[in-house]
Write a protein that holds these residues in place. Sequence first.
Motif, PDB file in Angstrom:
ATOM      1  N   ARG A   9      32.567  38.326  31.050  1.00  0.00           N
ATOM      2  CA  ARG A   9      31.275  38.968  30.758  1.00  0.00           C
ATOM      3  C   ARG A   9      30.159  37.923  30.722  1.00  0.00           C
ATOM      4  O   ARG A   9      29.023  38.217  31.078  1.00  0.00           O
ATOM      5  CB  ARG A   9      31.333  39.699  29.418  1.00  0.00           C
ATOM      6  N   ILE A  32      25.553  31.149  37.236  1.00  0.00           N
ATOM      7  CA  ILE A  32      25.166  31.768  38.509  1.00  0.00           C
ATOM      8  C   ILE A  32      23.926  31.064  39.074  1.00  0.00           C
ATOM      9  O   ILE A  32      22.946  30.861  38.362  1.00  0.00           O
ATOM     10  CB  ILE A  32      24.862  33.280  38.333  1.00  0.00           C
ATOM     11  N   PHE A  82      34.701  49.127  33.677  1.00  0.00           N
ATOM     12  CA  PHE A  82      35.196  48.150  32.695  1.00  0.00           C
ATOM     13  C   PHE A  82      34.144  47.095  32.369  1.00  0.00           C
ATOM     14  O   PHE A  82      34.372  46.230  31.529  1.00  0.00           O
ATOM     15  CB  PHE A  82      36.459  47.467  33.208  1.00  0.00           C
ATOM     16  N   GLY A  83      33.018  47.121  33.099  1.00  0.00           N
ATOM     17  CA  GLY A  83      31.982  46.128  32.848  1.00  0.00           C
ATOM     18  C   GLY A  83      32.374  44.743  33.331  1.00  0.00           C
ATOM     19  O   GLY A  83      31.812  43.745  32.884  1.00  0.00           O
ATOM     20  N   HIS A  84      33.351  44.678  34.231  1.00  0.00           N
ATOM     21  CA  HIS A  84      33.839  43.387  34.738  1.00  0.00           C
ATOM     22  C   HIS A  84      34.478  43.666  36.090  1.00  0.00           C
ATOM     23  O   HIS A  84      35.307  44.565  36.192  1.00  0.00           O
ATOM     24  CB  HIS A  84      34.879  42.822  33.772  1.00  0.00           C
ATOM     25  N   TYR A 139      38.157  38.434  28.985  1.00  0.00           N
ATOM     26  CA  TYR A 139      37.126  39.439  29.262  1.00  0.00           C
ATOM     27  C   TYR A 139      35.759  38.950  28.785  1.00  0.00           C
ATOM     28  O   TYR A 139      34.764  39.065  29.503  1.00  0.00           O
ATOM     29  CB  TYR A 139      37.502  40.755  28.565  1.00  0.00           C
ATOM     30  N   VAL A 195      29.896  35.490  32.653  1.00  0.00           N
ATOM     31  CA  VAL A 195      29.518  35.266  34.053  1.00  0.00           C
ATOM     32  C   VAL A 195      28.878  36.526  34.633  1.00  0.00           C
ATOM     33  O   VAL A 195      27.744  36.498  35.107  1.00  0.00           O
ATOM     34  CB  VAL A 195      30.751  34.878  34.894  1.00  0.00           C
ATOM     35  N   TYR A 196      29.597  37.649  34.574  1.00  0.00           N
ATOM     36  CA  TYR A 196      29.194  38.827  35.340  1.00  0.00           C
ATOM     37  C   TYR A 196      28.121  39.660  34.640  1.00  0.00           C
ATOM     38  O   TYR A 196      27.449  40.453  35.280  1.00  0.00           O
ATOM     39  CB  TYR A 196      30.417  39.681  35.691  1.00  0.00           C
ATOM     40  N   ASP A 197      27.976  39.498  33.330  1.00  0.00           N
ATOM     41  CA  ASP A 197      26.938  40.240  32.615  1.00  0.00           C
ATOM     42  C   ASP A 197      25.780  39.325  32.198  1.00  0.00           C
ATOM     43  O   ASP A 197      24.629  39.744  32.231  1.00  0.00           O
ATOM     44  CB  ASP A 197      27.537  40.918  31.372  1.00  0.00           C
ATOM     45  N   HIS A 208      28.012  46.032  37.516  1.00  0.00           N
ATOM     46  CA  HIS A 208      28.549  47.100  36.666  1.00  0.00           C
ATOM     47  C   HIS A 208      27.448  47.889  35.966  1.00  0.00           C
ATOM     48  O   HIS A 208      27.702  48.988  35.495  1.00  0.00           O
ATOM     49  CB  HIS A 208      29.501  46.501  35.625  1.00  0.00           C
ATOM     50  N   ARG A 209      26.237  47.310  35.862  1.00  0.00           N
ATOM     51  CA  ARG A 209      25.159  48.050  35.198  1.00  0.00           C
ATOM     52  C   ARG A 209      24.576  49.132  36.093  1.00  0.00           C
ATOM     53  O   ARG A 209      23.863  50.004  35.626  1.00  0.00           O
ATOM     54  CB  ARG A 209      24.046  47.067  34.785  1.00  0.00           C
ATOM     55  N   ALA A 215      28.646  40.631  42.834  1.00  0.00           N
ATOM     56  CA  ALA A 215      29.269  41.387  41.730  1.00  0.00           C
ATOM     57  C   ALA A 215      28.668  41.056  40.365  1.00  0.00           C
ATOM     58  O   ALA A 215      29.060  41.633  39.367  1.00  0.00           O
ATOM     59  CB  ALA A 215      30.789  41.214  41.677  1.00  0.00           C
ATOM     60  N   VAL A 216      27.713  40.144  40.313  1.00  0.00           N
ATOM     61  CA  VAL A 216      27.085  39.822  39.031  1.00  0.00           C
ATOM     62  C   VAL A 216      26.082  40.926  38.688  1.00  0.00           C
ATOM     63  O   VAL A 216      25.225  41.257  39.505  1.00  0.00           O
ATOM     64  CB  VAL A 216      26.389  38.448  39.085  1.00  0.00           C
ATOM     65  N   GLY A 217      26.246  41.502  37.521  1.00  0.00           N
ATOM     66  CA  GLY A 217      25.354  42.574  37.068  1.00  0.00           C
ATOM     67  C   GLY A 217      25.581  43.907  37.764  1.00  0.00           C
ATOM     68  O   GLY A 217      24.899  44.880  37.467  1.00  0.00           O
TER      69      GLY A 217
END
Lengths: 175, 338
Positions: A143, A152, B12-14, A139, A145-147, B153-154, B149-151
């Motif tokens: 995160r 990217i 889930f933030g992911h 997880y 990568v995706y947060d 979830h915000r 899908a990057v960012g």
Amino acid sequence: MANAIKSFLLGRWLGHPLHPALVHVPIAMWVGALIMDILSLFGVGGNALVRTACVAVLAGLASTLIVVPAGIAEWTQIRREKPAWMMALWHMVMNVCVVLLMIASVIVRLGRGWHAAQVPLIAFTLTLLGDLVLPVSGYVGGRMVYDQGIGIARMSKKRYRRIAAAGRANLPPQT
Amino acid sequence: MSVKTTLEGRPFGHPLHPLLSHVPLGMWLLGLGLDVAAVASADRADWAIRGAYYALLIGSAIAILALLTGLNDFLDIRGDHPGRGNALFHMVMMVPATLLFIVDVVVHYGWVQGGEFGAFALALSSAGYVLALIGGYLGGLLVYDHGIAVGRHRRSKELPQNTIHEPRAAAAEAEEIPAARAEPALRPEFFPIVPESALPEGATLRVEVEGYVLALARAQGKIYAVQEFCTHRCGPLSEGTIHGGNIRCPWHNSCFDLTTGEPTHGPAKVALKTFETAVRNGIVQIRIPGAAAERAETERAEAERAGGPMGRRNPRDPESARSEARGEQPRRSASDKP
């Protein structure tokens, strides 16, 4: 030479970061092994399933020989002051724990587990402990990568710059 | 949270789809490896055949969940997104791969029961895995090249489903647009875009007008227009989030002041272009400086090419020139609200 190795580990030859592509293998192998162990404890599969779980744990460990260096190469790309740097450190610490647990588990599996009709409880427990840490670590990796956007647009930046220029955007001078 | 945003993994933030996809990609590989071992072994290694059966069964079961979340994610990709073709290709690889592996599981069941299906099973696993590898690579590009899908979830709002083209210039699709088309421009350089109601607080839209691609956003009641592309890696700001008077890029979290366009948080260092907006009769209008002059120049050039007389349209409307001279500004959206 060092640069060539690093470039390889970052997946520039592939046009795709190598570490997140390869982590599918250990994650699936170890999660799959746990599912097989649980089935085995319910009396499903007999020795065939016990051996398959052993092969899965082993295959996951084998993949770490390349996954870990690729992950470390990615880590060196992150600047120290970014939150992702510390996330990567935690990700690594957790993964070391998982790998150690899986090594312990596979020793039992290859020993008295190989001919057993049901997974030895100690091997199952070690894998279970590893699989409790693994999703947390995964997880955190996800995160990053995706947060945090690590990796990217690293390889597509020229393409996206062209798209942005066509959309008459203000852009920094090309480096 | 709706079913759609839950399947996307926003709570889930992911994102859920790439998370689930690990299991089939790894378990199918294990199944393929055990198939090779079983076929290659002299004594028909029964345990490997059974093992492959279980591995493929686990992988295919999770693949069905991955397929559902993947289709759900596909719905969120803007119609004119540069990664959309890639997403379609990814799906064209992964759906047949999953179907092949489901057939493969059935064939393995027969093999376990003693049928002579070794070669057939191995062929199915190999073909399926080739598709899965291509599809997996394409799926990775969706994330690492296109930032899908990057960012995400915000965001609490939907992503923009399509770029809105300036209504008078393009055939508009949305139902509300004809109202914007009928609305006259506030002043020569203003372009009516969408009804105000299309832009609730915190929402963003992607707009293209006079060749400029813009992100239109409402923050703290005001409507702002800035360039769509982040000045760091050209991330899509219309898929970003609003934080106070700032817009945050979904990719690497650069923040920009919506009023000035200046970066307030790195990694971006260069300011965005900003555009004046106004609301009249409930229609949001964006000012493109120099647009009238540019348009007149184009028309003049076209007229010249056609051999006709020039000057069909005056680039500087005398009425607007007078109001500019008096220092009048069009009303800003914030003060326009009743």
